[in-house]
Write an enzyme that holds these catalytic residues in place. Structure first.
Site, PDB file in Angstrom:
ATOM      1  N   ASP A   1       0.955  -1.203  -0.065  1.00  0.00           N
ATOM      2  CA  ASP A   1       0.111   0.145  -0.135  1.00  0.00           C
ATOM      3  C   ASP A   1       0.895   1.417  -0.066  1.00  0.00           C
ATOM      4  O   ASP A   1       1.904   1.374   0.815  1.00  0.00           O
ATOM      5  CB  ASP A   1      -0.870  -0.129   1.341  1.00  0.00           C
ATOM      6  CG  ASP A   1      -2.286   0.338   1.002  1.00  0.00           C
ATOM      7  OD1 ASP A   1      -2.386   1.279   0.309  1.00  0.00           O
ATOM      8  OD2 ASP A   1      -3.184  -0.572   1.415  1.00  0.00           O
TER       9      ASP A   1
ATOM     10  N   ASP B   1      -3.332   4.402  -2.277  1.00  0.00           N
ATOM     11  CA  ASP B   1      -4.487   4.907  -1.461  1.00  0.00           C
ATOM     12  C   ASP B   1      -5.183   6.335  -1.947  1.00  0.00           C
ATOM     13  O   ASP B   1      -3.937   7.363  -2.189  1.00  0.00           O
ATOM     14  CB  ASP B   1      -3.823   5.145  -0.189  1.00  0.00           C
ATOM     15  CG  ASP B   1      -4.848   5.290   0.896  1.00  0.00           C
ATOM     16  OD1 ASP B   1      -5.949   4.361   0.971  1.00  0.00           O
ATOM     17  OD2 ASP B   1      -4.934   6.442   1.435  1.00  0.00           O
TER      18      ASP B   1
ATOM     19  N   GLU C   1      -6.566   3.552  -5.836  1.00  0.00           N
ATOM     20  CA  GLU C   1      -7.803   3.600  -5.060  1.00  0.00           C
ATOM     21  C   GLU C   1      -8.630   5.038  -5.678  1.00  0.00           C
ATOM     22  O   GLU C   1      -7.829   6.180  -5.689  1.00  0.00           O
ATOM     23  CB  GLU C   1      -7.676   3.596  -3.763  1.00  0.00           C
ATOM     24  CG  GLU C   1      -9.102   3.442  -3.209  1.00  0.00           C
ATOM     25  CD  GLU C   1      -8.998   4.156  -1.572  1.00  0.00           C
ATOM     26  OE1 GLU C   1     -10.025   3.514  -0.936  1.00  0.00           O
ATOM     27  OE2 GLU C   1      -8.312   4.639  -1.378  1.00  0.00           O
TER      28      GLU C   1
ATOM     29  N   HIS D   1     -11.132  -3.860   3.097  1.00  0.00           N
ATOM     30  CA  HIS D   1     -11.179  -3.524   4.670  1.00  0.00           C
ATOM     31  C   HIS D   1     -12.083  -2.123   4.838  1.00  0.00           C
ATOM     32  O   HIS D   1     -12.213  -1.947   6.009  1.00  0.00           O
ATOM     33  CB  HIS D   1      -9.832  -3.281   4.911  1.00  0.00           C
ATOM     34  CG  HIS D   1      -9.120  -1.998   4.363  1.00  0.00           C
ATOM     35  ND1 HIS D   1      -9.043  -2.244   2.766  1.00  0.00           N
ATOM     36  CD2 HIS D   1      -8.837  -0.886   4.533  1.00  0.00           C
ATOM     37  CE1 HIS D   1      -8.559  -1.004   2.525  1.00  0.00           C
ATOM     38  NE2 HIS D   1      -8.428   0.005   3.686  1.00  0.00           N
ATOM     39  N   ASP D   2     -12.465  -1.822   3.883  1.00  0.00           N
ATOM     40  CA  ASP D   2     -13.481  -0.596   3.972  1.00  0.00           C
ATOM     41  C   ASP D   2     -14.873  -0.660   4.040  1.00  0.00           C
ATOM     42  O   ASP D   2     -15.708   0.125   4.159  1.00  0.00           O
ATOM     43  CB  ASP D   2     -13.002   0.691   3.272  1.00  0.00           C
ATOM     44  CG  ASP D   2     -11.530   1.200   3.321  1.00  0.00           C
ATOM     45  OD1 ASP D   2     -11.223   1.069   4.424  1.00  0.00           O
ATOM     46  OD2 ASP D   2     -11.023   1.843   2.369  1.00  0.00           O
TER      47      ASP D   2
HETATM   48  C1  GLC Z   1      -8.373   4.647   1.920  1.00  0.00           C
HETATM   49  C2  GLC Z   1      -8.245   3.500   2.675  1.00  0.00           C
HETATM   50  C3  GLC Z   1      -8.807   3.569   3.969  1.00  0.00           C
HETATM   51  C4  GLC Z   1      -8.381   4.913   4.512  1.00  0.00           C
HETATM   52  C5  GLC Z   1      -8.367   6.250   3.828  1.00  0.00           C
HETATM   53  C6  GLC Z   1      -7.547   7.352   4.173  1.00  0.00           C
HETATM   54  O1  GLC Z   1      -9.783   4.828   1.554  1.00  0.00           O
HETATM   55  O2  GLC Z   1      -8.604   2.268   1.973  1.00  0.00           O
HETATM   56  O3  GLC Z   1      -8.683   2.544   4.975  1.00  0.00           O
HETATM   57  O4  GLC Z   1      -8.861   5.198   6.022  1.00  0.00           O
HETATM   58  O5  GLC Z   1      -7.951   5.693   2.516  1.00  0.00           O
HETATM   59  O6  GLC Z   1      -6.007   6.945   4.153  1.00  0.00           O
END
Ligand code: GLC
Length: 551
Positions: A100, A201, A257, A330-331
């Site tokens: 990540d 991310d 992402e 995980h979100d």
């Molecule tokens: C992304 C991650 C998440 C995190 C956010 C801020 O969405 O997947 O878990 O809280 O970014 O970094």
């Protein structure tokens, strides 16, 4: 344009949330030695890549998504030495590692921010985004993704800094070439150690709209994300620069992402000729049950729309670019609880969902625990929850006078903790996750739902995952073949064809708790796979999936 074949298109990714995977020290927190011990298990699933959520030094205000040292693996996870062992053990097994990369923001305890906040004259001041306040309040009305203002006041500079997430996650100023060059240095550091890929991310947020104008009152949060926070004016310039300065030196895979990306602007991020990213996660299907007030205002999702999203994205990336296929991470909530039926049809619907993931075009991502059909939790009190997003949303709702009994239901449904409960290995103490006190409460159903039980049962969800992953790998058509929805208007069935040269498949899923009439009209197609042992010619059973192949 002729599509290029690539190893990362043909593979399957397994995602690990390390703090909840396997603890080997007894401190209640998963660690990298735990991952090493489970590599043979992961390999046995048939996947080729592992994406591991952040393991760097961090104060853990957002479980590692707030990094205080980018080049150091947190000692809590085993430090750099264990990490190097992990990479070598993975490579021995022909498994690729995706790390990540969290560079939209740092932790407020990162040395850059600690310096930056001391004075406007500090050399790191310009690493972050600062603005003067307005009418004795923040510079504008932007709200953080995790509730509350997106700006916090800092006394020494008499200014506010921007944080799209918690106040402990200040956003980096990508306009500053020194920031970009630091980021490329970090990437080089890890790739030269043999890391095979990066999951970036919230990468769609790194370029800001510098006017920092107020967001119109009427805009929904989803629109704000799309039009104000994400897809800023220099996003493609930065990604191209990152690619040409550093990524292209390595044969690695990148997946961004992309909160706020849409069908119109998303494809550019992954178009092969643009040379930016290989894949991106869009969230059109994962925000489908968000109501007018967002995630914690869930509504029943529209199945026809759900299918349409898959068709539209497939079409958008058909000739240029590549999709990532996923239903959770995980979100988000557990996929069987959210898109299946985690009560009487848990096994059937979990099997249906993996059949879907393995038969769409794009690279499939599996999240830890889904392979045994792990489900959501519903703790009786907010005190049992850990996730900063849920806790902040709870406080904000309380302040707004919400009905808190109802809000707890929304937490049950949507909290990120649903996916973060410890991995269920056995029916013994703490599900075999730790001998100590787990950092987060377990799901009570571990006595029944666990890896050990699943290994013993040849019809388990786990063994079906293995079959489906190897099934996908056998047929290039399932990776590269064209996709067409054949029943877009049906409110229960998802029926599509995949075609690639001489290989042709028809795939059907019954997304419902009821028996649904359907008949295979084409006798040249032979049923070669199903999540049910026997089935009727005239109808599909609840949550039944079937794959037919042209013979
Ligand atoms: C992304 C991650 C998440 C995190 C956010 C801020 O969405 O997947 O878990 O809280 O970014 O970094």
């Amino acid at each position: 344009m002729k599509r290029k074949n690539n190893w990362w298109k043909e593979g399957v990714v397994y995602q690990i949330y390390p703090r909840s995977f396997k603890d080997t020290t007894g401190n209640g927190l998963g660690d990298l030695q735990g991952v090493i011990e489970k590599l043979d298990y992961i390999k046995s699933l048939g996947v080729n890549m592992i994406w591991i959520c952040p393991i760097y030094e961090s104060p853990n205000r957002d479980n590692g998504y707030d990094i205080s040292d980018y080049k150091k693996i947190s000692d809590a996870f085993g430090g750099n030495e264990t990490f190097e062992r992990l990479v070598s053990e993975m490579h021995k097994r022909d498994l690729k590692i995706i790390m990540d990369l969290v560079v939209n923001h740092t932790s407020d305890e990162h040395p850059w921010f600690k310096q930056a906040k001391t004075s406007k004259k500090n050399e790191y001041y310009d690493y972050y985004i600062w603005r003067k306040g307005k009418n004795s309040g923040p510079p504008n009305n932007w709200q953080s993704v995790f509730s509350g203002d997106a700006w916090s006041y800092n006394l020494s500079t008499n200014e506010y800094y921007l944080h799209l997430f918690t106040k402990n996650q200040p956003d980096l100023n990508w306009e500053n070439p020194k920031v970009r060059s630091q980021v490329y240095g970090i990437i080089d550091f890890w790739l030269s150690k043999g890391v095979d890929g990066l999951r970036m991310d919230v990468i769609s947020l790194i370029s800001k709209r510098n006017s920092f104008s107020d967001v119109p009152e009427k805009m929904s949060f989803a629109q704000v994300m799309e039009k104000v926070y994400a897809n800023g004016p220099k996003i493609h310039k930065y990604l191209k620069e990152m690619n040409s300065k550093i990524l292209k030196k390595y044969d690695v895979v990148t997946v961004g992402e992309g909160p706020g990306i849409n069908l119109a602007c998303g494809p550019k991020y992954v178009a092969e000729n643009e040379k930016e990213l290989n894949m991106i996660f869009h969230f059109d299907h994962l925000t489908i049950d968000f109501g007018p007030n967002g995630k914690y205002d869930p509504v029943t999702y529209d199945f026809i729309k759900f299918k349409e999203i898959f068709s539209q994205w497939d079409k958008a990336l058909e000739n240029n670019g590549w999709n990532s296929i996923f239903l959770g991470n995980h979100d988000f909530s557990r996929i069987v609880s959210r898109f299946g039926n985690d009560k009487i049809y848990r096994e059937e619907s979990a099997k249906l969902l993996i059949t879907l993931l393995m038969t769409l075009r794009g690279t499939p991502y599996i999240y830890q625990g889904d392979e045994i059909g792990m489900t959501n939790i519903s703790h009786p009190s907010i005190d049992d929850y850990n996730d900063v997003e849920s806790l902040n949303a709870w406080e904000a709702a309380k302040k707004n006078g919400a009905n808190m009994k109802e809000f707890l239901k929304a937490i049950h449904w949507q909290s990120r903790d649903n996916a973060r409960t410890p991995m269920q290995w056995t029916d013994k103490k703490n599900a075999g996750f730790t001998t100590g006190n787990p950092w987060i409460k377990l799901n009570k159903n571990y006595k029944e739902i666990n890896v050990e039980n699943s290994e013993k049962d040849k019809n388990s969800i786990l063994n079906y995952y293995r079959q489906m992953i190897s099934f996908r790998k056998k047929y290039p058509c399932l990776v590269y073949g064209s996709f067409k929805d054949l029943l877009p208007e049906h409110d229960k069935l998802f029926f599509y064809e995949r075609i690639f040269n001489q290989e042709q498949f028809l795939i059907i899923h019954n997304f419902s708790n009821s028996y649904t009439r359907w008949k295979n009209e084409n006798s040249q197609y032979v049923k070669i796979k199903s999540n049910y042992k026997s089935s009727s010619q005239e109808e599909l059973s609840p949550w039944e999936s079937r794959i037919y192949k042209l013979e």
